[in-house]
Design a protein around this motif. Structure first.
Motif, PDB file in Angstrom:
ATOM      1  N   ILE A  54       0.867  -1.183   0.000  1.00  7.90           N
ATOM      2  CA  ILE A  54       0.000   0.000   0.000  1.00  7.90           C
ATOM      3  C   ILE A  54       0.902   1.230   0.000  1.00  7.90           C
ATOM      4  CG2 ILE A  54      -1.785   1.273   1.251  1.00  7.90           C
ATOM      5  CD1 ILE A  54      -2.725  -1.433   2.370  1.00  7.90           C
ATOM      6  N   ASP A  55       0.843   1.978  -1.080  1.00  6.51           N
ATOM      7  CA  ASP A  55       1.741   3.113  -1.294  1.00  6.51           C
ATOM      8  C   ASP A  55       1.005   4.416  -0.984  1.00  6.51           C
ATOM      9  OD1 ASP A  55       3.734   4.818  -2.098  1.00  6.51           O
ATOM     10  OD2 ASP A  55       3.482   4.440  -4.247  1.00  6.51           O
ATOM     11  N   LEU A  56       1.375   5.070   0.110  1.00  9.74           N
ATOM     12  CA  LEU A  56       0.665   6.275   0.544  1.00  9.74           C
ATOM     13  C   LEU A  56       1.097   7.544  -0.178  1.00  9.74           C
ATOM     14  CD1 LEU A  56       0.502   5.802   4.427  1.00  9.74           C
ATOM     15  CD2 LEU A  56      -1.214   5.244   2.698  1.00  9.74           C
ATOM     16  N   HIS A  57       2.281   7.519  -0.776  1.00  7.87           N
ATOM     17  CA  HIS A  57       2.774   8.746  -1.427  1.00  7.87           C
ATOM     18  C   HIS A  57       3.626   8.345  -2.628  1.00  7.87           C
ATOM     19  CE1 HIS A  57       4.509  13.013  -1.178  1.00  7.87           C
ATOM     20  NE2 HIS A  57       5.161  12.418  -2.170  1.00  7.87           N
ATOM     21  N   ALA A 268      10.870   4.547   0.336  1.00 10.44           N
ATOM     22  CA  ALA A 268      11.592   3.309   0.062  1.00 10.44           C
ATOM     23  C   ALA A 268      12.892   3.563  -0.707  1.00 10.44           C
ATOM     24  CB  ALA A 268      10.691   2.339  -0.701  1.00 10.44           C
ATOM     25  N   PRO A 269      12.943   4.542  -1.635  1.00 11.92           N
ATOM     26  CA  PRO A 269      14.227   4.823  -2.282  1.00 11.92           C
ATOM     27  C   PRO A 269      15.308   5.251  -1.288  1.00 11.92           C
ATOM     28  CG  PRO A 269      12.449   5.791  -3.557  1.00 11.92           C
ATOM     29  CD  PRO A 269      11.845   5.318  -2.254  1.00 11.92           C
ATOM     30  N   SER A 282      17.960   9.968   7.188  1.00 11.26           N
ATOM     31  CA  SER A 282      18.079   8.651   6.585  1.00 11.26           C
ATOM     32  C   SER A 282      16.967   7.746   7.102  1.00 11.26           C
ATOM     33  CB  SER A 282      19.441   8.034   6.928  1.00 11.26           C
ATOM     34  OG  SER A 282      19.431   6.640   6.752  1.00 11.26           O
ATOM     35  N   ALA A 283      16.258   7.105   6.183  1.00 11.86           N
ATOM     36  CA  ALA A 283      15.205   6.182   6.589  1.00 11.86           C
ATOM     37  C   ALA A 283      15.780   5.007   7.368  1.00 11.86           C
ATOM     38  CB  ALA A 283      14.444   5.690   5.365  1.00 11.86           C
ATOM     39  N   ARG A 284      16.977   4.573   7.004  1.00 11.58           N
ATOM     40  CA  ARG A 284      17.600   3.467   7.737  1.00 11.58           C
ATOM     41  C   ARG A 284      17.865   3.874   9.186  1.00 11.58           C
ATOM     42  NH1 ARG A 284      21.694  -0.042   3.913  1.00 11.58           N
ATOM     43  NH2 ARG A 284      20.611   0.258   1.921  1.00 11.58           N
ATOM     44  N   LEU A 295       6.669   2.913   4.956  1.00 12.07           N
ATOM     45  CA  LEU A 295       7.458   3.288   3.782  1.00 12.07           C
ATOM     46  C   LEU A 295       6.527   3.488   2.599  1.00 12.07           C
ATOM     47  CD1 LEU A 295      10.499   0.810   3.951  1.00 12.07           C
ATOM     48  CD2 LEU A 295      10.399   3.179   4.755  1.00 12.07           C
ATOM     49  N   CYS A 296       6.925   4.400   1.706  1.00 14.16           N
ATOM     50  CA  CYS A 296       6.162   4.662   0.485  1.00 14.16           C
ATOM     51  C   CYS A 296       7.120   4.671  -0.702  1.00 14.16           C
ATOM     52  CB  CYS A 296       5.435   6.000   0.583  1.00 14.16           C
ATOM     53  SG  CYS A 296       6.554   7.431   0.650  1.00 14.16           S
TER      54      CYS A 296
END
Length: 378
Positions: A54-57, A268-269, A282-284, A295-296
């Protein structure tokens, strides 16, 4: 028709289990049971079976509509392309970001944006497509447009952006000018005029946000803050009913978002590349600190599933925890109670996943029990 998917490694909220799953009338009716008489049986040969993403953005629709500056494809062509792209990426519910910010060009021109939002809402594709209205807070003129889209049931998610220099991703006028000069080919005079207009509007922002949020909530439209920075901004967004904090700019803001009960959303990128494209958090790091809620795709739907591979591989997350970031949490944040997890009674939005030597890839996608994508030997 009854379908029975067997010999799968199924990711549930409890863990990874080897077994089978039965689908009737678009819903999961049993896990681990024998195949019902007359069911169509499919051997998944030990592949992973995950809930649909499910991609919110996601901004990828913009490139399908306008692949090069001022080169537009007909909307039916662009919508068909993004539909196929989402199915191939394992995205079964997609919230497409459509920006409303007066003065931008191309696909982000507000008249074109409104037409695109309506076309997307009316489009019936292989996957579920939802309109994510991205509203620029300093654009007084688009408030009426956004209100119309809410009234007509077009908008499913409304996020509040503030790209005034000194806010969010643009730390100063130089950063703002560099971005818009590069993306929209504006000269210095046009950029300075744009900056002045935005700064002059700043004082009216609070009232506009409150009006739009108050209007959106009774219509079931989910709300989000965008590029949030600081506990005060997070508290304000939570106070108007937001359930999502998109791309919080630092760990303290992400912590404040979590404490306020918001789902903190990262790209996600960012996970796949190991860093933010704009130099933000940083998402990590956010995931390691326990302050990443979901994540999107951001700008690349093909990054979502490989990012899941990074989470379960390099970062050592368990399959339930990692999958929740791309399915379960986004469903909860937008009130989609019928999907996001593999469980009895839930909608059969599913993806068959293979590890192709270091990167996860989609072998098949089902939406409400109907297979909408398949690749390779099934």
């Amino acid at each position: 028709m009854t379908q029975h998917l067997e010999n799968a490694r199924i990711v549930t909220t409890e863990g990874l289990q080897h077994g089978s799953l039965t689908i009737e009338d678009g819903r999961i009716v049993a896990l681990g049971a024998d195949a019902p008489k007359g069911a169509t049986r499919t051997d998944l040969r030990g592949d992973l079976l995950l809930p649909g993403l499910i991609d919110l953005h996601g901004d990828a629709i913009e490139k399908e509509v306008e692949p090069r500056p001022n080169a537009f494809f007909p909307l039916p062509v662009a919508l068909d392309a993004i539909d196929r792209r989402m199915a191939a990426a394992g995205v079964t519910t997609a919230f497409h970001g459509i920006s409303f910010a007066e003065g931008e060009l191309g696909v982000r021109d507000v008249d074109f944006a409104e037409a695109l939002a309506r076309a997307l809402h009316a489009f019936s594709g292989a996957v579920d497509h939802c309109v994510h209205v991205r509203y620029e807070l300093t654009d007084a003129g688009s408030e009426a447009r956004v209100t119309r889209l809410i009234d007509e049931g077009v908008a499913s998610l409304l996020s509040f952006m503030d790209h005034t220099p000194g806010q969010g991703q643009f730390k100063d006028a130089a950063a703002y000018g560099a971005y818009f000069g590069r993306v929209y080919a504006k000269d210095d005079g046009e950029i300075l005029e744009r900056i002045s207009a935005k700064q002059a509007e700043a004082g009216n922002i609070v009232a506009r946000v409150e009006r739009l949020a108050d209007h959106a909530r009774p219509h079931g439209v989910a709300l989000a803050g965008h590029d949030d920075e600081g506990a005060d901004r997070v508290a304000f967004m939570a106070g108007v009913g937001a359930t999502i904090s998109e791309f919080p700019l630092d760990l303290d803001t992400a912590r404040a978002g979590c404490a306020a009960g918001l789902v903190t959303l990262f790209g996600a990128p960012n996970v796949l590349r190991g860093r933010s494209q704009s130099g933000a958090l940083s998402a990590r790091d956010a995931i390691a600190a326990g302050v990443a809620g979901a994540l999107c795709s951001d700008y690349a739907p093909q990054a979502m599933l490989p990012a899941l591979g990074v989470l379960t591989g390099e970062m050592g997350l368990g399959w339930p925890q990692a999958t929740a970031l791309l399915s379960g949490a986004p469903a909860r944040a937008t009130g989609l109670a019928d999907r996001g997890v593999i469980a009895q009674g839930k909608r059969a939005d599913l993806i068959r996943v293979r590890d192709t030597g270091g990167a996860l890839s989609v072998a098949a996608t089902w939406v409400a029990g109907a297979q909408v994508y398949g690749f390779g030997a099934l």
